[in-house]
Write an enzyme that holds these catalytic residues in place. Structure first.
Site, mmCIF file in Angstrom:
data_model
loop_
_atom_site.group_PDB
_atom_site.id
_atom_site.type_symbol
_atom_site.label_atom_id
_atom_site.label_comp_id
_atom_site.label_asym_id
_atom_site.label_seq_id
_atom_site.Cartn_x
_atom_site.Cartn_y
_atom_site.Cartn_z
ATOM 1 N N GLY A 305 0.820 -1.212 0.015
ATOM 2 C CA GLY A 305 -0.217 0.152 0.099
ATOM 3 C C GLY A 305 0.757 1.338 -0.026
ATOM 4 O O GLY A 305 2.132 1.204 -0.625
ATOM 5 N N SER A 306 0.397 2.203 0.569
ATOM 6 C CA SER A 306 0.827 3.556 0.473
ATOM 7 C C SER A 306 2.369 3.833 1.100
ATOM 8 O O SER A 306 2.944 4.727 0.834
ATOM 9 C CB SER A 306 0.005 4.666 1.167
ATOM 10 O OG SER A 306 -1.583 4.612 0.523
#
Lengths: 599, 144
Positions: A305-306
């Protein structure tokens, strides 16, 4: 003796014919008659000569032999034996190891795994007098035995049959005190893990024959059996305990399925703590469920993810040449190949590179990655080790998953951490160069020499690394990672909330939040990573289950616990206890009040 | 020298050598027995040390210590707010040294216990390491 013989020979008077001595003058030296000698001639004379020669040679040889013996005796007694003494001195029994498998210790020498001497109890059933009585009395001291089985074995009539493996010395003593004939012991060893669950996934496990079947035990199986010097790991039990403690609490509070916690030294690549929950007791590896045996830190690969946006930002600045103030259009969702890229924390405006990271903008990250281009992105991730199998000293080393071919849509999704699956150790290892000045060192579980750190591979310009440090700190002070901050330790990091992929797509409700941080940001020493698997929103988090609400505070709590242990001094204006308290502390408790200065 | 004298000399030497060897042999046997006993003692001690090291590690397991501390002591983990550098601690102010009549008394600071070699101790003691030595401070920095 030899000179005497010669002298006697010399003193002999000249030769006289028999009877000639009578005519000697009075006063003259008494002369003796010539000895009557047998006259030997020819062959007989030769035989006598041969005999004499042989005798002489034999005598000489005996003389030499005695001389040698005499010399050796003098050497042994008077000259201390030379090499014999040296041999006796060096063949010390002290060099022998107590057990047959080396210890595993942490970086400070705390024993994590060791062999203990035990004894197997076996029966010579033919020597057993009364199986019933023997079984009954044996059960008194070893209550975990089964009476029927033991009795059957004792009555089997076999010369060798195991009754119980691995008796402790106390149990062995108790059995000996029974004085039962036919019970014998066989010396054995058993692998024990005094720290229990603490470093289970690092250590791995051994089978009943002390063969390594997982973890360090398996990776260093031959080394542990060949060389009795302990294997010194990079782990620190204090840090490991703090991380495990905090992570277990987080997993429990957020009802997560699992969790991963890492602390890595960015200057050496050493992993000071590596926790994967749930874990197992190494002694009972065989009984642990497969879920607990699975090492999520090094074997499990996840879309992170981020947190990948840190790498994307570094890519933009290092390869794309962008500055933190350059802007990208994040006004509207990005449509591409049938997908729509949205922002979770939508700002719907032009964002600078710094703002893209701070607000965790998917659209901005995608725009930046597209500007740099797919091949450069792939090469950059490869340079940070994210596309090759994990190089760590464990058999449980995961290989990343990445798209082949690398299409523009992949470039877009990878920019915010979907599409490439790596292990948590991969990620921590790739973040380390971003904060340590740009040098990549593979993560290791073995202690490195602090004076001679392993040579690093330069993957980032120092200027980029310097800028990344500032941006990571901004995420914590102004962005999504605020709950990771610990006063005084200048924590910087990035949140990441990945959706777990299910059948044919992503599951919106199954989240894997993670937080990767470094501290202290003015001179980063350690990278800390925490990841939770499917945490639930709770009342305190207002129902949110994203990284900012669970993984970030977990990392904050880990840093608050481990930083004092690691000797990192808090920076800046420390939360200021009053002068009176400080004086009371300095004066050693009770006397403080008396010394108090009048205000 | 006569044959008899020579023989006597050699006889004495032979007996002396035999006696020497006899004594040497028994001394060696005695020493070997002693060596064996010492070796056995060393072996037993080394086995015991090995087992005790494992036990020491077991008893120092942080989880178990954590539970014990939680049950019996009022200690909490050292947080960053409890850490500072020595230089950040202000100097001790001069006490209001006056006697009952109001006249100044010679300054006599209370001498608190002091941590010896503060730089060499760990923030949290390593398992198995001796605790920091406390000693009376011979000197205590005092505001002039």
């Amino acid at each position: 003796m030899i000179p005497t013989l010669f002298r006697r020979q010399k003193d002999r008077a000249p030769f006289l014919y028999p009877g000639a001595e009578i005519g000697a003058l009075p006063g003259d030296r008494p002369r003796q008659p010539a000895r009557v000698q047998l006259s030997v001639e020819g062959q007989a004379k030769a035989a006598v000569e041969v005999g004499r020669n042989r005798l002489a040679i034999t005598a000489a040889m005996f003389a030499i032999a005695f001389c040698v013996i005499a010399g050796r005796l003098v050497d042994l007694m008077a000259l201390n034996g030379g090499e014999a003494a040296a041999r006796a001195a060096q063949a010390g029994p002290v060099a022998e190891a107590v057990v047959h498998r080396a210890d595993i210790v942490d970086r400070n020498g705390v024993v994590l795994a060791t062999n203990l001497p035990t004894a197997h109890l076996y029966a010579d059933a033919q020597a057993v007098l009364d199986p019933d009585e023997a079984a009954r009395r044996l059960l008194d001291v070893l209550p975990d035995l089964d009476y029927a089985t033991t009795r059957k074995r004792l009555a089997s009539g076999r010369r060798f049959i195991y009754l119980r493996r691995h008796l402790t010395p106390t149990q062995q003593d108790a059995v000996l005190r029974l004085g039962l004939p036919g019970l014998e012991f066989e010396p054995a060893e058993r692998r024990v893990y005094p720290q229990g669950h603490l470093a289970a996934h690092v250590l791995g496990a051994t089978d009943v024959d002390n063969r390594g079947i997982a973890g360090i035990e398996r990776a260093f199986h031959d080394r542990l059996n060949a060389d009795m010097r302990p294997v010194r790991l990079s782990l620190d039990v204090r840090v490991q305990h703090a991380v495990r403690d905090v992570l277990a609490e987080a997993v429990d509070r957020f009802s997560a399925i699992a969790g991963v916690g890492l602390v890595m030294d960015v200057k050496t690549g050493e992993l000071l703590a590596m926790v994967s929950l749930p874990d197992y007791a190494p002694e009972a590896y065989g009984h642990a469920p497969a879920d607990a045996r699975f090492n999520r830190a090094t074997l499990g690969v996840y879309e992170m993810g981020s947190t990948f946006k840190l790498l994307n930002t570094a890519l933009g600045m290092e390869v794309g040449g962008f500055r933190p103030t350059d802007g990208f259009d994040a006004t509207k969702p990005l449509r591409m190949a049938g997908f729509t890229i949205n922002d979770y924390h939508a700002e719907a405006r032009w964002l600078t590179v710094a703002e893209i990271l701070v607000h965790s903008s998917n659209i901005g990250s995608a725009q930046m990655a597209l500007k740099v281009g797919g091949p450069a992105q792939k090469a950059f991730l490869d340079r940070l080790g994210l596309l090759s199998p994990l190089s760590i000293e464990l058999p449980e080393a995961g290989a990343p998953l990445y798209p082949e071919p690398w299409r523009p849509i992949n470039t877009v999704t990878i920019s915010y951490g979907h599409g490439v699956a790596v292990t948590p150790v991969h990620l921590a290892n790739a973040i380390a160069p971003l904060v340590n000045g740009g040098e990549y060192r593979p993560a290791t579980l073995l202690r490195q020499d602090p004076d001679a750190p392993p040579p690093g591979r330069r993957v980032l310009a120092p200027a980029t690394a310097q800028a990344m440090r500032g941006l990571m700190r901004m995420v914590v002070t102004e962005g999504t990672g605020g709950k990771a901050d610990v006063p005084g330790y200048l924590v910087g990091g990035k949140t990441g909330t990945a959706e777990k992929s299910g059948d044919g797509g992503y599951r919106r409700k199954a989240l894997m939040p993670s937080f990767v941080a470094a501290f202290p940001m003015d001179n980063p020493r350690y990278v800390v990573l925490a990841m939770l698997d499917e945490p639930q929103g709770i009342k305190e988090t207002h129902g949110f289950a994203t990284a900012g609400w669970n993984a970030a505070p977990t990392v904050g709590a880990i840093i608050a616990r481990v930083a004092p242990i690691l000797g990192v001094r808090p920076r800046g204006p420390a939360p200021d206890p009053t002068t009176e308290v400080r004086l009371a502390t300095a004066a050693g408790g009770g006397t403080g009040g008396r010394d108090r200065a009048p205000q | 020298m006569t044959i008899r004298g020579t023989a006597a000399l050699w006889g004495v030497l032979a007996v002396a050598a035999a006696t020497g060897l006899f004594l040497l042999k028994y001394e060696v046997i005695a020493l070997e027995g002693k060596l064996e006993r010492v070796t056995e003692d060393i072996e037993a001690d080394r086995r015991a040390i090995h087992v005790l090291r494992a036990e020491w590690s077991y008893l120092n397991e942080p989880d178990a210590l954590d539970r014990l501390v939680g049950r019996h002591l009022d200690l909490v983990p050292v947080g960053p707010e409890r850490m500072t550098v020595l230089d950040a601690i202000p100097l001790r102010p001069r006490p209001p040294a006056v006697d009952q009549a109001g006249a100044a008394l010679p300054f006599d600071p209370v001498r608190p216990p002091r941590v010896l070699y503060p730089g060499t101790t760990h923030a949290i003691p390593l398992p198995g390491e001796k605790p920091t030595v406390l000693a009376d401070a011979a000197t205590m920095r005092t505001e002039p």
